[in-house]
Design an enzyme around this catalytic site. Structure first.
Site, PDB file in Angstrom:
ATOM      1  CG  ASP A 170       0.874  -5.418   1.320  1.00 34.27           C
ATOM      2  OD1 ASP A 170       0.477  -5.391   2.508  1.00 34.27           O
ATOM      3  OD2 ASP A 170       0.990  -4.392   0.623  1.00 34.27           O
TER       4      ASP A 170
ATOM      5  NE  ARG B 163       2.870   0.775  -4.890  1.00 32.41           N
ATOM      6  CZ  ARG B 163       2.801   1.143  -3.608  1.00 32.41           C
ATOM      7  NH1 ARG B 163       3.782   1.841  -3.068  1.00 32.41           N
ATOM      8  NH2 ARG B 163       1.759   0.806  -2.867  1.00 32.41           N
TER       9      ARG B 163
HETATM   10  C1  UD1 Z   1      -1.062   1.027   4.206  1.00 32.48           C
HETATM   11  C2  UD1 Z   1      -1.466   1.946   5.352  1.00 32.48           C
HETATM   12  C3  UD1 Z   1      -0.230   2.693   5.846  1.00 32.48           C
HETATM   13  C4  UD1 Z   1       0.832   1.697   6.272  1.00 32.48           C
HETATM   14  C5  UD1 Z   1       1.148   0.691   5.154  1.00 32.48           C
HETATM   15  C6  UD1 Z   1       1.991  -0.433   5.724  1.00 32.48           C
HETATM   16  C7  UD1 Z   1      -3.768   2.715   5.058  1.00 32.48           C
HETATM   17  C8  UD1 Z   1      -4.644   3.811   4.573  1.00 32.48           C
HETATM   18  N1  UD1 Z   1      -2.456   2.884   4.895  1.00 32.48           N
HETATM   19  O1  UD1 Z   1      -0.614   1.832   3.116  1.00 32.48           O
HETATM   20  O2  UD1 Z   1      -0.561   3.524   6.930  1.00 32.48           O
HETATM   21  O3  UD1 Z   1       2.020   2.394   6.633  1.00 32.48           O
HETATM   22  O4  UD1 Z   1      -0.063   0.112   4.645  1.00 32.48           O
HETATM   23  O5  UD1 Z   1       2.399  -1.339   4.739  1.00 32.48           O
HETATM   24  O6  UD1 Z   1      -4.260   1.753   5.610  1.00 32.48           O
HETATM   25  N2  UD1 Z   1      -6.226  -3.359   0.389  1.00 32.48           N
HETATM   26  C9  UD1 Z   1      -7.499  -3.868   0.216  1.00 32.48           C
HETATM   27  N3  UD1 Z   1      -8.467  -3.074  -0.316  1.00 32.48           N
HETATM   28  C10 UD1 Z   1      -8.238  -1.787  -0.655  1.00 32.48           C
HETATM   29  C11 UD1 Z   1      -6.926  -1.264  -0.476  1.00 32.48           C
HETATM   30  C12 UD1 Z   1      -5.950  -2.067   0.067  1.00 32.48           C
HETATM   31  O7  UD1 Z   1      -7.754  -5.051   0.513  1.00 32.48           O
HETATM   32  O8  UD1 Z   1      -9.172  -1.129  -1.141  1.00 32.48           O
HETATM   33  C13 UD1 Z   1      -5.181  -4.231   0.976  1.00 32.48           C
HETATM   34  C14 UD1 Z   1      -4.048  -4.481  -0.002  1.00 32.48           C
HETATM   35  O9  UD1 Z   1      -4.285  -5.653  -0.758  1.00 32.48           O
HETATM   36  C15 UD1 Z   1      -2.854  -4.631   0.939  1.00 32.48           C
HETATM   37  C16 UD1 Z   1      -3.222  -3.793   2.148  1.00 32.48           C
HETATM   38  O10 UD1 Z   1      -4.618  -3.591   2.082  1.00 32.48           O
HETATM   39  O11 UD1 Z   1      -2.687  -5.974   1.349  1.00 32.48           O
HETATM   40  C17 UD1 Z   1      -2.504  -2.458   2.143  1.00 32.48           C
HETATM   41  O12 UD1 Z   1      -2.857  -1.729   0.988  1.00 32.48           O
HETATM   42  P1  UD1 Z   1      -1.838  -0.776   0.247  1.00 32.48           P
HETATM   43  O13 UD1 Z   1      -2.537  -0.129  -0.872  1.00 32.48           O
HETATM   44  O14 UD1 Z   1      -0.569  -1.494  -0.044  1.00 32.48           O
HETATM   45  O15 UD1 Z   1      -1.608   0.320   1.408  1.00 32.48           O
HETATM   46  P2  UD1 Z   1      -0.370   1.261   1.607  1.00 32.48           P
HETATM   47  O16 UD1 Z   1      -0.482   2.405   0.701  1.00 32.48           O
HETATM   48  O17 UD1 Z   1       0.880   0.470   1.565  1.00 32.48           O
HETATM   49 CA    CA Z   2       1.396  -1.743   1.117  1.00 35.03          CA
END
Ligand code: UD1
Ligand code: CA
Length: 454
Positions: free
Chosen positions: A102, A15
């Site tokens: 993030d 995004r």
């Molecule tokens: C996540 C949470 C959600 C919470 C929100 C808060 C989960 C399933 N969901 O959702 O409950 O309300 O954050 O901001 O945990 N990342 C990885 N590897 C991956 C996926 C993500 O390292 O495979 C890292 C991303 O770089 C990021 C963080 O995890 O720093 C969160 O990932 P993101 O995809 O933004 O999760 P949200 O959908 O925001």
């Molecule tokens: Ca997030």
């Protein structure tokens, strides 16, 4: 019990619509991830692990040389999958605190509460109430305790109505977490392995899950797009300026100043509107920064005034100097005390001694200027011959007339006078008047050419 902090930072950040990985997007002049790392270090963790993946080379090179453990998540299959990559090297006897790369505005004080209030065998999640919880995982409670976290895309109507959300911060013993992570499935709306599914597993195993509420939604905001990045920037700037005001720094308008790095101020500093500070900037007691200034990696001595519209980088000044308006100080500009640098003056890699003045339209590069020197309007050092830079030395109390070219290497003696309009390419002796002007003549009866009538 030792503490491992695991920072999830592998996601692409689709995004953001940017070639720069999300965790390297700048906030207050530094990558998002470095803010999370600062917070982690403040908690005194003995093991900090970053899970990285998207933009792997770029992310690692920015933080090369820092004492971090790195876990590669080559394919990003969800936050639970990311944790699976980090856990094998995490000591079993440690507690694990999960942070997101993030979520950069978190304060160590808030996390200390989480660490102090959670019994070591329990699990805790940091939550917050949000007016608009859209996009976040919802915290579902039963009789006060947290029973599960449901992601937005998997939530039903009732669950979507819940305003308490998961910030992503979780605390759990490494041992238990390893067990639960093995059992995750990706049978959900996004086909991802959710770390949040661990909560329902803990409850199932009769482990108490504490939902500890953060005091403000701003502190725990997750940055997913440029709009949220800009909101976080404003919030962080407000926090930085607040701290400075509490320490006694005066601002004409706290909303119109940006600090992208570290700004250290003495007593009775005043900063007018639209000042931008980058890198390491130190302002001595009683310094005054007028409107519209960019000041980067610079130290200004006590009582120094920077008038409006200056660009100052890599400079140092002594006390009671005056710079600008419209001056440019480049790296290696070093002013002693009581120096005046006026409008449209550029100073690069030059030292200027006590009480010297360069008031108008000048360029000094690679120069050593003594004390009490006056450099006239329009004087420049010709420091570059097309191949190499050369030095100009101007002795104490020298007086350089207007519009003089000092062709370096060249030396002007102490107390020397240089006539206006001269081009000086040989050393000028002390205390004498040196000039290279042709004698003024008048050609009597001379007529300007006139256009011929056609
Ligand atoms: C996540 C949470 C959600 C919470 C929100 C808060 C989960 C399933 N969901 O959702 O409950 O309300 O954050 O901001 O945990 N990342 C990885 N590897 C991956 C996926 C993500 O390292 O495979 C890292 C991303 O770089 C990021 C963080 O995890 O720093 C969160 O990932 P993101 O995809 O933004 O999760 P949200 O959908 O925001
Ligand atoms: Ca997030």
């Amino acid at each position: 019990m030792g503490l491992s902090i695991i920072i999830l930072a592998a996601g692409q950040g689709t995004r953001m619509r940017s070639d720069l990985p999300k965790v390297l997007q700048p906030l207050a002049g530094r990558p998002l991830l470095s803010h999370v790392l600062d917070c982690s270090r403040a908690l005194g963790a003995d093991d900090i692990c970053v899970v990285y993946g998207h933009g792997a080379d770029a992310v690692r090179s920015v933080f090369a040389g820092e004492p971090l453990r790195w876990a590669l998540q080559a394919e990003q299959l969800g936050t639970g999958h990311a944790m699976q990559k980090a856990m094998p090297e995490t000591p079993n006897q440690n507690r694990v605190l999960v942070l997101f790369g993030d979520v950069p505005l978190l304060m160590p004080e808030t996390l200390s509460i989480l660490l102090d209030e959670t019994p070591v065998d329990d699990v805790a999640v940091l939550t917050v109430d949000m007016d608009d919880p859209a996009g976040y995982g919802r915290v579902i409670r039963e009789r006060g305790s947290v029973s599960s976290i449901v992601e937005e895309k998997d939530a039903g109507v009732d669950e979507k109505a819940v305003c308490e959300i998961n910030t992503g911060v979780m605390l759990c013993s490494a041992n238990k977490l390893k067990g639960w992570l093995k059992d995750l499935s990706n049978d959900n709306a996004q086909g991802e392995y959710y770390l949040t599914d661990v909560i329902a597993m803990a409850v199932n195993d009769k482990v108490e899950v504490h939902g500890i509420k953060a005091s403000s939604p701003v502190e725990v905001m997750g940055i997913n797009d440029k709009k949220q990045l800009a909101e976080a920037e404003r919030a962080l700037q407000a926090r930085l300026v607040d701290e400075l005001m509490q320490a006694g720094v005066g601002f004409a308008d706290p909303a119109r100043v940006d600090i992208r790095g570290t700004l250290t101020c003495g007593k009775d500093v005043f900063i007018d509107i639209n000042a931008v500070f980058e890198g390491n900037v130190e302002l001595g007691d009683g310094t005054k920064i007028e409107s519209n200034n960019l000041i980067r990696d610079t130290r200004l001595g006590a009582g120094t005034i920077v008038h409006s519209n200056c660009h100052i980088e890599g400079a140092t000044t002594g006390n009671n100097c005056e710079i600008g308006p419209f001056a440019r100080m480049r790296p290696g500009a070093e002013l002693a005390n009581n120096v005046k640098i006026g409008n449209f003056v550029e100073i690069k890699k030059s030292t200027v001694g006590d009480g010297s003045k360069v008031n108008h339209l000048s360029y000094l590069g690679d120069s050593e200027v003594g004390t009490g020197v006056n450099v006239g309007a329009g004087t420049i050092t010709c420091n570059y011959d097309g191949a190499a830079k050369h030095k100009t030395k101007i002795g104490d109390r020298a007086f350089i007339g207007s519009n003089v070219n000092l062709v370096a290497p060249v030396e002007i003696g102490e107390g020397a006078n240089i006539g206006a309009g001269s081009t000086i390419s040989k050393s000028a002796p002390a205390n004498e008047l040196t000039l290279t002007r042709a004698k003024q003549t008048t050609i009597k009866g001379w007529k300007r050419p006139v256009k011929k009538e056609s």
